[in-house]
Design a protein around this motif. Sequence first.
Motif, PDB file in Angstrom:
ATOM      1  N   MET A  43       0.984   6.582  12.176  1.00  0.00           N
ATOM      2  CA  MET A  43       0.458   6.081  10.898  1.00  0.00           C
ATOM      3  C   MET A  43      -0.396   4.831  11.125  1.00  0.00           C
ATOM      4  SD  MET A  43       3.530   6.668   8.189  1.00  0.00           S
ATOM      5  CE  MET A  43       2.595   7.398   6.867  1.00  0.00           C
ATOM      6  N   ASP A  44      -1.093   4.814  12.240  1.00  0.00           N
ATOM      7  CA  ASP A  44      -1.994   3.708  12.526  1.00  0.00           C
ATOM      8  C   ASP A  44      -1.274   2.368  12.675  1.00  0.00           C
ATOM      9  OD1 ASP A  44      -4.561   3.243  13.084  1.00  0.00           O
ATOM     10  OD2 ASP A  44      -5.227   2.835  11.035  1.00  0.00           O
ATOM     11  N   THR A  45       0.015   2.414  13.033  1.00  0.00           N
ATOM     12  CA  THR A  45       0.768   1.170  13.150  1.00  0.00           C
ATOM     13  C   THR A  45       1.941   1.342  14.115  1.00  0.00           C
ATOM     14  OG1 THR A  45       1.741  -0.610  11.859  1.00  0.00           O
ATOM     15  CG2 THR A  45       2.381   1.599  11.216  1.00  0.00           C
ATOM     16  N   VAL A  46       2.592   0.212  14.429  1.00  0.00           N
ATOM     17  CA  VAL A  46       3.768   0.279  15.301  1.00  0.00           C
ATOM     18  C   VAL A  46       5.005   0.531  14.440  1.00  0.00           C
ATOM     19  CG1 VAL A  46       5.208  -1.018  16.925  1.00  0.00           C
ATOM     20  CG2 VAL A  46       2.720  -1.327  16.928  1.00  0.00           C
ATOM     21  N   ILE A  47       5.834   1.458  14.907  1.00  0.00           N
ATOM     22  CA  ILE A  47       7.065   1.781  14.177  1.00  0.00           C
ATOM     23  C   ILE A  47       8.231   1.435  15.080  1.00  0.00           C
ATOM     24  CG2 ILE A  47       8.389   3.673  13.144  1.00  0.00           C
ATOM     25  CD1 ILE A  47       5.701   4.916  12.460  1.00  0.00           C
ATOM     26  N   SER A  48       9.198   0.693  14.532  1.00  0.00           N
ATOM     27  CA  SER A  48      10.362   0.436  15.374  1.00  0.00           C
ATOM     28  C   SER A  48      11.608   0.841  14.607  1.00  0.00           C
ATOM     29  CB  SER A  48      10.391  -1.007  15.856  1.00  0.00           C
ATOM     30  OG  SER A  48      10.936  -1.817  14.884  1.00  0.00           O
ATOM     31  N   ASP A  71       2.288  11.759   8.620  1.00  0.00           N
ATOM     32  CA  ASP A  71       0.946  11.333   9.011  1.00  0.00           C
ATOM     33  C   ASP A  71      -0.019  12.517   8.890  1.00  0.00           C
ATOM     34  OD1 ASP A  71      -0.676   9.329   9.768  1.00  0.00           O
ATOM     35  OD2 ASP A  71      -0.166   9.342  11.891  1.00  0.00           O
ATOM     36  N   GLY A  72       0.468  13.692   9.260  1.00  0.00           N
ATOM     37  CA  GLY A  72      -0.342  14.914   9.178  1.00  0.00           C
ATOM     38  C   GLY A  72      -0.656  15.317   7.741  1.00  0.00           C
ATOM     39  N   ILE A  73       0.109  14.788   6.784  1.00  0.00           N
ATOM     40  CA  ILE A  73      -0.172  15.064   5.364  1.00  0.00           C
ATOM     41  C   ILE A  73      -1.084  13.972   4.798  1.00  0.00           C
ATOM     42  CG2 ILE A  73       0.846  15.207   3.037  1.00  0.00           C
ATOM     43  CD1 ILE A  73       3.427  16.231   4.350  1.00  0.00           C
ATOM     44  N   LEU A  74      -0.732  12.709   5.076  1.00  0.00           N
ATOM     45  CA  LEU A  74      -1.371  11.591   4.363  1.00  0.00           C
ATOM     46  C   LEU A  74      -2.584  10.973   5.053  1.00  0.00           C
ATOM     47  CD1 LEU A  74       1.799   9.621   3.133  1.00  0.00           C
ATOM     48  CD2 LEU A  74       0.548  11.437   1.967  1.00  0.00           C
ATOM     49  N   SER A  75      -2.716  11.187   6.360  1.00  0.00           N
ATOM     50  CA  SER A  75      -3.787  10.495   7.070  1.00  0.00           C
ATOM     51  C   SER A  75      -5.176  10.962   6.611  1.00  0.00           C
ATOM     52  CB  SER A  75      -3.656  10.723   8.575  1.00  0.00           C
ATOM     53  OG  SER A  75      -4.838  10.271   9.193  1.00  0.00           O
ATOM     54  N   ARG A  76      -5.976   9.982   6.261  1.00  0.00           N
ATOM     55  CA  ARG A  76      -7.342  10.276   5.818  1.00  0.00           C
ATOM     56  C   ARG A  76      -8.245  10.501   7.023  1.00  0.00           C
ATOM     57  NH1 ARG A  76     -11.233   7.035   3.809  1.00  0.00           N
ATOM     58  NH2 ARG A  76     -10.227   5.071   4.346  1.00  0.00           N
TER      59      ARG A  76
END
Length: 339
Positions: A43-48, A71-76
């Motif tokens: 999602m264009d960010t770091v996830i922890s 991400d596969g649904i919402l990513s523009r």
Amino acid sequence: MGGDGILKKAGAIIAAVAAVILVVFIAWDSIFNKAATKEFFAMDTVISAEVKGKDSENCIAEIEKCVSELDGILSRHSEASEISLLNKNSGGTISNKTAEFFRLLIDVSKKSGGAFDFTLGAVSDLWGFGKKPSVPDEAELRKAVSECGYEKVSLSGNKLVFSSGVIDFGAAGKGIALDEIRGILEKSSAKEAVVSVGGSVLIYGKKNIKVGIRDPYGNAGRSIATLTLSDACISTSGSYERCFEENGKSYHHILDPETGYPVENGLVSVTVVSESGALSDALSTACFVLGPEKGAALAKKYGCDAVFITESKQIYATDGIFSKIEITDNSYTLMPYEN
Ligand code: AMP
Ligand code: MG
């Protein structure tokens, strides 16, 4: 055997039983409270993610899978995503889940009087945030602004239609991810977890833990205040994210839908606390645009709390959170709202 001998023997038995109990307890704890942590990029960010429970490792794997699916649904920016297809076709038939996300975004757009607007994709693109940012041409910006507007989007059941504008979930996607992640945790045997997706954090199964509010002028690891919270979602929107300087002036990514320019209202960050991740994220952006007074009123409409930090290092906190905030950097001042 003398009295001393009996006492010694009893002591040895008690010590042995205690040792067995300790071993069983440690084994039990290592199985049922097993901690697993992982940091990854999506999602264009770091996830922890930090999860405690019997199945913590599997749980983290499921979290990773869920975030990448979302991400596969919402990513523009991924051509095959549901949102990209909607943008390409000016609408379409969407899944029940996506319809639910849209309903929330439409509601926040309406209740914020348009300060929140999820159709600003083309305007954000003109600024080039996340790529090579620069101040766009004024006429182009004006044109893009005139083409967007949440009121141009209509959702009827699962049918979404819009005449112009580019849908962008950038202001709420990370919070939506937290709600999906909580769903996974609830179905698992996880006892507690802390998951952060960019500026949005989920606290699950934990009571009275201190969550830091990031120093708007320092690095990401430094906080200037803490909030003591139990089981909550917390999202922060800040002008320090996705920003750049041109000709001595700084610009950031939270845009005024009326002008298409970055919001300049004296705020540097807004943090919203809610049971819902989606709401905390959408409202943090909306409240940033609205400012401390109107923003607090909007948060209240949703039963959420908000903390506003100004450029002059003043902190405004809504009633529900005022007693839970502790300033850890004394160059900041906690201000009461004048009712
Ligand atoms: P956040 O970090 O959650 O505040 O989200 C900021 C992102 O939301 C930006 O990078 C844009 O993609 C998008 N955005 C910018 N301005 C607005 C706005 N007024 N309403 C809704 N989304 C916005
Ligand atoms: Mg947001």
